[in-house]
Design a protein around this motif. Structure first.
Motif, PDB file in Angstrom:
ATOM      1  N   SER A 254       0.798  -1.227   0.000  1.00  0.00           N
ATOM      2  CA  SER A 254       0.000   0.000   0.000  1.00  0.00           C
ATOM      3  C   SER A 254       0.833   1.280   0.000  1.00  0.00           C
ATOM      4  O   SER A 254       0.306   2.363   0.153  1.00  0.00           O
ATOM      5  CB  SER A 254      -0.997  -0.003   1.162  1.00  0.00           C
ATOM      6  OG  SER A 254      -0.450  -0.618   2.287  1.00  0.00           O
ATOM      7  N   ARG A 255       2.137   1.167  -0.197  1.00  0.00           N
ATOM      8  CA  ARG A 255       2.973   2.362  -0.265  1.00  0.00           C
ATOM      9  C   ARG A 255       2.617   3.199  -1.501  1.00  0.00           C
ATOM     10  O   ARG A 255       2.407   2.643  -2.578  1.00  0.00           O
ATOM     11  CB  ARG A 255       4.453   1.989  -0.351  1.00  0.00           C
ATOM     12  CG  ARG A 255       5.049   1.562   0.978  1.00  0.00           C
ATOM     13  CD  ARG A 255       6.468   1.070   0.797  1.00  0.00           C
ATOM     14  NE  ARG A 255       7.426   2.139   0.602  1.00  0.00           N
ATOM     15  CZ  ARG A 255       8.051   2.787   1.585  1.00  0.00           C
ATOM     16  NH1 ARG A 255       7.771   2.494   2.833  1.00  0.00           N
ATOM     17  NH2 ARG A 255       8.937   3.720   1.309  1.00  0.00           N
ATOM     18  N   PRO A 256       2.573   4.513  -1.354  1.00  0.00           N
ATOM     19  CA  PRO A 256       2.257   5.373  -2.504  1.00  0.00           C
ATOM     20  C   PRO A 256       3.227   5.166  -3.669  1.00  0.00           C
ATOM     21  O   PRO A 256       2.848   5.320  -4.821  1.00  0.00           O
ATOM     22  CB  PRO A 256       2.400   6.789  -1.943  1.00  0.00           C
ATOM     23  CG  PRO A 256       2.322   6.658  -0.483  1.00  0.00           C
ATOM     24  CD  PRO A 256       2.783   5.281  -0.126  1.00  0.00           C
ATOM     25  N   ASP A 269      -2.312  -5.495  -5.558  1.00  0.00           N
ATOM     26  CA  ASP A 269      -3.589  -5.033  -5.020  1.00  0.00           C
ATOM     27  C   ASP A 269      -3.852  -5.525  -3.612  1.00  0.00           C
ATOM     28  O   ASP A 269      -4.527  -4.864  -2.837  1.00  0.00           O
ATOM     29  CB  ASP A 269      -4.740  -5.507  -5.914  1.00  0.00           C
ATOM     30  CG  ASP A 269      -4.690  -4.838  -7.269  1.00  0.00           C
ATOM     31  OD1 ASP A 269      -4.312  -5.501  -8.257  1.00  0.00           O
ATOM     32  OD2 ASP A 269      -4.989  -3.630  -7.319  1.00  0.00           O
ATOM     33  N   LEU A 270      -3.328  -6.691  -3.304  1.00  0.00           N
ATOM     34  CA  LEU A 270      -3.687  -7.288  -2.033  1.00  0.00           C
ATOM     35  C   LEU A 270      -2.616  -8.292  -1.632  1.00  0.00           C
ATOM     36  O   LEU A 270      -2.072  -9.004  -2.467  1.00  0.00           O
ATOM     37  CB  LEU A 270      -5.033  -8.015  -2.203  1.00  0.00           C
ATOM     38  CG  LEU A 270      -5.821  -8.409  -0.974  1.00  0.00           C
ATOM     39  CD1 LEU A 270      -7.302  -8.321  -1.272  1.00  0.00           C
ATOM     40  CD2 LEU A 270      -5.503  -9.826  -0.573  1.00  0.00           C
ATOM     41  N   VAL A 271      -2.309  -8.322  -0.333  1.00  0.00           N
ATOM     42  CA  VAL A 271      -1.349  -9.318   0.160  1.00  0.00           C
ATOM     43  C   VAL A 271      -2.057 -10.171   1.197  1.00  0.00           C
ATOM     44  O   VAL A 271      -2.700  -9.641   2.104  1.00  0.00           O
ATOM     45  CB  VAL A 271      -0.124  -8.644   0.816  1.00  0.00           C
ATOM     46  CG1 VAL A 271       0.810  -9.683   1.430  1.00  0.00           C
ATOM     47  CG2 VAL A 271       0.633  -7.805  -0.196  1.00  0.00           C
ATOM     48  N   ILE A 272      -1.973 -11.480   1.045  1.00  0.00           N
ATOM     49  CA  ILE A 272      -2.474 -12.350   2.115  1.00  0.00           C
ATOM     50  C   ILE A 272      -1.322 -13.202   2.628  1.00  0.00           C
ATOM     51  O   ILE A 272      -0.349 -13.439   1.922  1.00  0.00           O
ATOM     52  CB  ILE A 272      -3.649 -13.266   1.697  1.00  0.00           C
ATOM     53  CG1 ILE A 272      -3.327 -14.038   0.420  1.00  0.00           C
ATOM     54  CG2 ILE A 272      -4.934 -12.481   1.581  1.00  0.00           C
ATOM     55  CD1 ILE A 272      -4.284 -15.185   0.183  1.00  0.00           C
ATOM     56  N   THR A 273      -1.451 -13.634   3.860  1.00  0.00           N
ATOM     57  CA  THR A 273      -0.383 -14.404   4.473  1.00  0.00           C
ATOM     58  C   THR A 273      -0.612 -15.895   4.234  1.00  0.00           C
ATOM     59  O   THR A 273      -1.694 -16.319   3.824  1.00  0.00           O
ATOM     60  CB  THR A 273      -0.348 -14.187   5.986  1.00  0.00           C
ATOM     61  OG1 THR A 273      -1.573 -14.680   6.537  1.00  0.00           O
ATOM     62  CG2 THR A 273      -0.194 -12.714   6.327  1.00  0.00           C
ATOM     63  N   SER A 274       0.434 -16.672   4.525  1.00  0.00           N
ATOM     64  CA  SER A 274       0.343 -18.137   4.412  1.00  0.00           C
ATOM     65  C   SER A 274      -0.833 -18.622   5.263  1.00  0.00           C
ATOM     66  O   SER A 274      -1.615 -19.471   4.839  1.00  0.00           O
ATOM     67  CB  SER A 274       1.625 -18.792   4.914  1.00  0.00           C
ATOM     68  OG  SER A 274       2.746 -18.011   4.580  1.00  0.00           O
TER      69      SER A 274
END
Lengths: 477, 328
Positions: A254-256, A269-274
């Motif tokens: 989400s860094r500019p 767009d999106l990060v999910i964890t293990s």
């Protein structure tokens, strides 16, 4: 709820990066009705709001909502930054996007790409008792079954990160006499470290940090620039998900600097964890061992003969290993086959040296965990750091031990689980970044064509010191 | 209760501000105090009264909350609300600032030296406890950062003989830490107080610990070493204090306990030697109800002279007392 973020980021306070302000300045779309009616607002016992018109009629008012993108792109929001990030960068979002895709018309559909990190694969492999490559095949099958179009491996984009790091170090080493902040070069792949550095040490430390993008964000460039163009899509038409071993990576995405202004799209767009992937499997009532394997998407995967490849040098990417061996060869003509690590203060602080004619010509270190990062920075501030290069990671034992990895089962100790994950991770054959022909082809076809400036934008990034906000309203007592 | 706490001397230590802490040096020849005026003052005996030998004014940008002498008496550490900890070295009658330890996010509440002399612990409103190590070249390095508390950590204290560290917090708990593998871990969490735990003190043997709290009680905890180290509350002293109990100290020489209270009083408790060691009994032996005109912040037993005690208060004063044990 206890914070999931790395210890380093926890101490840093997320709100300094996504600052809540006193009022939400985002305009929310309203259905405005003409007329001079003056309405009263009544709050029901259940907390819902009703507008009472002059004629006595009641209308339920909609809750004002804003999207994560709008929220994070503006100067502040009214809810806690951490809860916004966790709640909206979750597996629920992915299910939502996949659901919408099924209902949407052909023109409104998005291409869903999931990039899986080798560390997340190893964590899932340990839980399900399979090899890392087999886990990759099963995951590919599971995700595609949900509607995901492509499943890539960030080991591929990591090759770029390693090559760029090698290059950048040589440049810095050459100018070390003229530029006092060229060395030591500090790695940049860990967002927990980056956010801590930006907030706590600001302008002092930033020049030392490598500008090379992390594998996650390299994949962002690959997917939303090269891949998008090749497929004739705009970045907004691709929904790019990364599967990572920690929560800090959600903040990195989400860094500019990783937001494409013109295209109005995030590179990731999106990060999910293990752990969140495990939740997805559980939600779908799928056991990974029972899923039929699907072939790996080789386009952006580090593969050979259908098996995924790894990189040498530990579970956090191998930056120290690759920069050391490359520099030893290029500058000192030494072929280093195996690195000898010396453990210093504790097992998360290790040193490697290269000696030529009895003189130490290269001194590299890896510092994992907050206490070692603290000491590294303090030594640097006092001008007493003896290193040319430091691999910095926020989590003790590195990425394989990230906060988003699967937790040990009741009959397992954390130590045993970590050892198991490490074994599975190392079992993949190591590949040499310099030998990857597909990557070198891309350097020519993709990057040379766009020119030096654009290539720099795609492969590198920058950092910004965060000012300590002394607004009393934001202090958490 | 026929024992008495007699005032020996009273003087203003930090004019127009609070005196937060007073500490005797290991040989009891000097005292160090610190306060809201951002200063540290060193006191020495001149004849029968205490004189200010030195004022360390420029070490900190905000209130100095705590000072601690190293076991050898050569170094002084000061913890400040400006988020730093200063290490001072004694040079003749003066002190020079050796180094400043940075790292805490906000106000440092306490600093304390381990009996071994080469470890230091600090704690802060940022909820963390840091352990520092000093080498032969007077270089300080962070050994570990522990985040076991969920709120402001008020105090850290070392065990008298073992390498154990204890901390007290606004989260109502006490944590005990030990080194395991190559890192420090919280080995025991002592729950029981119903409000902020302000201070802790170990008994001379290190088998027991006394804690005092905003819940106006004092608790005695006993250590049990089995497969795991556990601490059980074996005694609670309630009904004695009218306000928050801010500090507590266990005398190494006599075994007496003394408390500093927000009701401006100082109280000495003695242990009943005939009681069952598993269920100790403490009784109020002496009480000065208006020891100071405002909150008493700190109590410190003189390490060399049995029964001599120093206290300091929000009114900026330090007072020296003599506890007369009537049963001598």
């Amino acid at each position: 709820m206890a914070s999931h973020f790395s210890g380093v980021l926890k101490l840093t306070d997320l709100d300094d990066f996504i600052t809540p302000s006193q009022e939400c300045v985002k305009p929310v779309k309203l259905e405005k009705k003409q007329g001079e009616s003056v309405a009263k607002i009544q709050i029901e016992d259940d907390g819902s709001y009703f507008q009472i018109n002059q004629d006595g009629g009641k209308q339920k008012l909609e809750k004002a909502k804003i999207t994560l993108n709008d929220c994070l792109a503006c100067s502040g929001c009214i809810t806690s930054a951490e809860s916004v990030l966790i709640a909206q960068q979750s597996q629920e979002e992915i299910f939502k996007v996949l659901r919408n895709n099924k209902l949407a018309s052909a023109t409104d559909q998005v291409v869903v790409v999931v990039s899986v990190s080798p560390q997340s694969r190893a964590s899932l492999a340990a839980r399900f008792g399979m090899s890392s490559s087999e886990t990759g095949r099963r995951l590919t099958s599971f995700l595609k079954g949900l509607g995901v179009h492509h499943v890539f491996d960030t080991g591929f984009s990591r090759t770029f990160s390693l090559l760029e790091s090698q290059q950048e170090f040589l440049e810095r080493f050459q100018r070390k006499e003229q530029d006092k902040s060229a060395l030591p070069m500090l790695t940049s792949a860990c967002p927990g470290w980056i956010c801590y550095a930006e907030k706590t040490h600001g302008e002092f430390i930033l020049p030392y940090i490598s500008t090379t993008r992390s594998p996650q964000q390299m994949m962002g460039s690959l997917v939303k620039d090269y891949f998008a163009e090749a497929q004739g899509l705009s970045p907004r038409q691709i929904f790019h998900v990364a599967v990572m071993p920690c929560y800090d990576k959600k903040l990195e995405a989400s860094r500019p600097d990783f937001y494409l202004e013109e295209a109005e799209s995030r590179e990731v767009d999106l990060v999910i964890t293990s752990g969140e992937v495990l939740s997805m499997l559980e939600q779908e009532k799928v056991i990974l061992n029972e899923v039929k394997a699907a072939p790996l998407d080789e386009l952006f995967s580090n593969v050979n003969g259908g098996e995924l490849l790894s990189h040498a040098g530990g579970g956090s990417g191998g930056y120290l290993h690759h920069v050391f061996t490359h520099t030893a060869k290029q500058l000192f003509g030494e072929e280093v086959k195996e690195l000898t690590y010396k453990t210093l203060k504790n097992k998360d602080f290790q040193e490697v040296t290269l000696e030529k004619d009895g003189v130490v010509v290269l001194r590299f270190a890896s510092t994992y965990g907050f206490r070692n990062i603290q000491n590294l920075v303090q030594k640097l501030k006092r001008g007493k750091s003896p290193y040319h290069f430091v691999e910095v990671m926020a989590c003790p034992s590195g990425c394989l031990n990230g906060g988003g990895q699967l937790k040990p089962l009741p009959d397992q100790t954390s130590k045993d689980l970590l050892q198991q994950v490490e074994r599975l991770y190392k079992a993949e054959t190591a590949s040499l970044p310099e030998d990857d022909t597909r990557v070198s082809d891309l350097y020519h076809s993709w990057l040379h064509n766009v020119g030096a400036e654009r290539a720099r934008q795609l492969l590198r990034t920058q950092y910004h010191g965060v000012e300590k906000i002394s607004n009393g309203l934001i202090i958490k007592w | 209760m026929k024992d008495a706490l007699v005032l020996v001397e009273r003087f203003t230590a930090h004019p127009d501000s609070r005196c937060w802490h007073v500490a005797w040096n290991p040989t009891a020849t000097l005292m160090a105090s610190c306060g809201g005026d951002r200063a540290i003052r060193i006191w020495g005996k001149e004849g029968d009264s205490w004189k200010c030998l030195s004022v360390l004014q420029d070490g900190h940008q905000r209130t100095v909350r705590r000072v601690a002498w190293s076991p050898c008496g050569t170094y002084l550490a000061s913890a400040s609300f400006d988020a730093t900890t200063c290490i001072w070295k004694k040079k003749n009658d003066d002190f020079e600032c050796l180094t400043t330890l940075e790292g805490h996010e906000n106000e440092v509440k306490c600093v304390t030296w381990a009996p071994s002399g080469n470890l230091l612990a600090t704690c802060s409103r940022d909820k963390s406890v840091w352990v520092w190590e000093v080498d032969e070249e007077d270089e300080y390095e962070c050994v570990t950062v522990i985040n076991s508390h969920t709120q402001d950590v008020k105090l850290v204290v070392w065990h008298p003989t073992l390498e154990l560290l204890a901390s007290a917090s606004y989260d109502n708990n006490i944590c005990v830490y030990k080194e395991e593998d190559d890192d420090w871990e919280c080995k025991a969490t002592l729950e029981g107080h119903t409000s902020t735990v302000w201070s802790l003190t170990f008994d001379p043997s290190g088998q027991r610990m006394a804690s005092c709290s905003d819940d106006r009680t004092v608790k005695i905890w006993k250590r049990f070493d089995g497969a795991y180290m556990t601490w059980k509350c074996v005694c609670t002293l309630s009904g004695f204090h009218e306000r928050s109990v801010y500090d507590i100290a266990w005398c190494r020489l006599t075994g007496a306990l003394v408390t500093a209270c927000g009701d401006d009083g100082v109280r000495v408790f003695k242990e009943d030697s005939t009681a069952d060691p598993e269920q100790p009994v403490f009784s109020l032996a002496a009480h000065v109800s208006k020891a100071h005109s405002q909150d008493v912040n700190c109590v410190a037993w003189n390490p060399k002279e049995a029964g001599v005690l120093a206290t300091c208060s929000d009114n900026g004063e330090i007072a020296i007392w003599k506890y007369q044990d009537d049963h001598e």
